[in-house]
Scaffold this motif. Structure first.
Motif, short mmCIF file in Angstrom:
data_model
loop_
_atom_site.label_atom_id
_atom_site.label_comp_id
_atom_site.label_asym_id
_atom_site.label_seq_id
_atom_site.Cartn_x
_atom_site.Cartn_y
_atom_site.Cartn_z
N LEU A 1 0.82 -1.21 0.00
CA LEU A 1 0.00 0.00 0.00
C LEU A 1 0.86 1.26 0.00
O LEU A 1 1.12 1.83 -1.04
CB LEU A 1 -0.96 0.00 1.20
CG LEU A 1 -1.99 -1.12 1.24
CD1 LEU A 1 -2.89 -0.98 2.47
CD2 LEU A 1 -2.83 -1.15 -0.02
N LEU A 2 1.33 1.68 1.18
CA LEU A 2 2.01 2.98 1.22
C LEU A 2 2.94 3.10 2.41
O LEU A 2 2.83 2.37 3.39
CB LEU A 2 0.98 4.11 1.26
CG LEU A 2 -0.08 4.08 2.36
CD1 LEU A 2 0.39 4.80 3.61
CD2 LEU A 2 -1.37 4.71 1.86
N ALA A 3 3.87 4.03 2.27
CA ALA A 3 4.75 4.41 3.37
C ALA A 3 4.45 5.87 3.70
O ALA A 3 4.34 6.70 2.79
CB ALA A 3 6.21 4.24 2.98
N GLY A 4 4.30 6.16 5.00
CA GLY A 4 4.03 7.53 5.43
C GLY A 4 5.17 8.03 6.29
O GLY A 4 5.69 7.30 7.14
N ILE A 5 5.55 9.28 6.07
CA ILE A 5 6.65 9.89 6.83
C ILE A 5 6.09 11.13 7.54
O ILE A 5 5.45 11.96 6.90
CB ILE A 5 7.80 10.29 5.89
CG1 ILE A 5 8.42 9.03 5.28
CG2 ILE A 5 8.85 11.12 6.61
CD1 ILE A 5 9.27 9.30 4.08
N GLY A 6 6.34 11.22 8.85
CA GLY A 6 5.87 12.39 9.59
C GLY A 6 4.49 12.16 10.16
O GLY A 6 4.24 11.25 10.94
#
Length: 325
Positions: A135-140
Motif C-alpha cells: 500500500l504505502l509508506a508515510g513519513i511524519g
C-alpha cells in the motif's frame, strides 16, 4: 466433472469485531462447493507471513487471506514476485487494503470476487531493498497517526479512530526539511508529511494528491503536504478527503505530488516511517516500484491519467538530473 480448484486460506481469528467462528463458517459455506480449501490459522506464535511462505513452498495454486490490514499486507508481501493469485477477504477495522484495490469488504461479496476469479497484475514496491510494500509508506504526520490509533480506540471507533487520531495530531504538527530524490530530479522542500503510495484507499487522505492512484503503472505516487498551521492542516485534510472521494487532483498550494519509479527520502530531523500500517523505523527511506509484482483476484476497474504538481510548496527547489546520474 472438472477437478475442484484448490487454495490455501490464511485466516486470522482475532481480526475485526465480528465472530471469527461464524466468519469462517460463512467463508467455507460460500467457497468450499467450488474450491478445495486448505485452512491455516494465525496464532501468537505463527504469523500470517510464515503461513504464506509455507503455502508458497508447498506449491499453493491460490492463496486467500482473511483478516485485518496487517494480515492482508503480510500475506501480500510474502507472495510478491511469486505469480500466485491472492484472494482478499477483509475483516478488519479500516479495510484499507481492500478499499485501495476496490475489493468489496463483506464476506459474501469478497467470496463472490474470489469465485469470479478475475486476476489483475498490480505493482508492489520494495523499501530499503528488503521490506515489501503493497500500500504505502508515510513519513511524519501519517506515522504519528498510526501510532496513536491504538487497538482499544480502533475496536471502539473503527475507521473514525484514524480520523480522530489525525485531528489530535494537528495540534502538535511539526514541519521538517525533506529531500526527495527520484530517477530524474532532486526536490528540496519543507513539509509536515510525505506519503509514498503504491495503492491507497480514499481514507488514507495524506496519499491523495494525484487524481487517483494507479496500481499498475510501474510508478509510485508521492504526495507532499505542507500546511502553514493547524487551521491550514484541517482545511488541507478536508480538501484531500474530498479530492479522494471525487477522484480529482488536489489544487491547493500546500499540497504537491509527483510520480516516480523510485524515490529516496531524507529528512532533517529524522522522521518516523510507517509501512503498510506498521511502524518500521526512521528516515532515510528508499523505495523502488516492483512493476507487476503482485497478482490479485479483483473486480474489474478502469485507469485514470497521471499528473504532477509541485508549485506553491514552501522553500521549494527542484534540480533536474542529467540522464547519466
Amino acid at each position: 466433472m472438472s477437478e475442484k480448484r484448490s487454495a490455501c486460506l490464511i485466516f486470522n481469528p482475532v481480526a475485526g469485531q465480528s465472530d471469527p467462528d461464524q466468519d469462517l463458517a460463512k467463508i467455507r459455506e460460500l467457497l468450499e462447493p467450488v474450491i478445495d480449501l486448505d485452512i491455516r490459522m494465525t496464532t501468537l506464535e505463527i504469523s500470517a507471513s510464515q503461513l504464506a511462505h509455507e503455502a508458497i513452498a508447498r506449491g499453493a495454486e491460490t492463496i486467500i487471506a482473511s483478516g485485518g490490514d496487517g494480515t492482508l499486507s503480510a500475506v501480500a508481501a510474502a507472495v510478491v514476485g511469486s505469480n500466485i493469485p491472492l484472494g482478499i477477504i477483509s475483516r478488519g477495522t479500516a479495510n484499507a487494503f481492500a478499499n485501495a484495490l476496490e475489493i468489496p469488504t463483506t464476506i459474501e461479496s469478497a467470496c463472490g470476487v474470489i469465485l469470479g476469479g478475475v486476476t489483475r497484475i498490480v505493482d508492489a514496491a520494495m523499501c530499503n531493498g528488503k521490506e515489501p510494500m503493497v500500500l504505502l509508506a508515510g513519513i511524519g504526520f501519517e506515522a504519528e497517526t498510526i501510532e496513536l490509533a491504538d487497538r482499544e480506540s480502533k475496536n471502539r471507533w473503527g475507521m473514525l479512530a484514524y480520523i480522530l487520531s489525525g485531528i489530535k495530531q494537528l495540534n502538535n504538527m511539526e514541519s521538517f526539511d525533506v529531500q526527495i530524490e527520484t530517477e530524474d530530479k532532486i526536490i528540496n522542500v519543507t513539509a509536515a508529511a510525505v506519503t509514498v503510495a503504491n495503492a491507497a484507499p480514499p481514507t488514507s487522505i495524506l496519499a491523495q494528491g494525484p487524481a487517483g492512484i494507479i496500481v499498475d503503472d510501474g510508478l509510485l505516487d508521492i504526495t507532499v503536504v505542507a500546511p502553514e498551521n493547524a487551521a491550514g492542516a484541517i482545511a488541507l485534510s478536508y480538501h484531500l478527503l474530498q479530492s479522494a472521494l471525487r477522484g480529482s487532483a488536489s489544487e491547493r498550494d500546500d499540497i504537491g505530488y509527483l510520480r516516480a519509479k523510485q524515490v529516496k527520502i531524507t529528512t532533517d530531523p529524522p522522521q518516523k516511517v510507517v509501512l503498510d500500517g506498521e511502524l518500521m523505523g526512521n528516515t532515510p527511506l528508499s523505495i523502488e516500484c516492483v512493476p507487476g509484482g503482485l497478482t490479485i483476484i479483483v473486480p474489474l476497474v478502469e485507469k485514470i491519467p497521471e499528473t504532477e504538481k509541485l508549485s506553491g510548496l514552501p522553500n521549494l527547489t527542484v534540480e533536474l538530473k542529467s540522464p547519466e546520474e
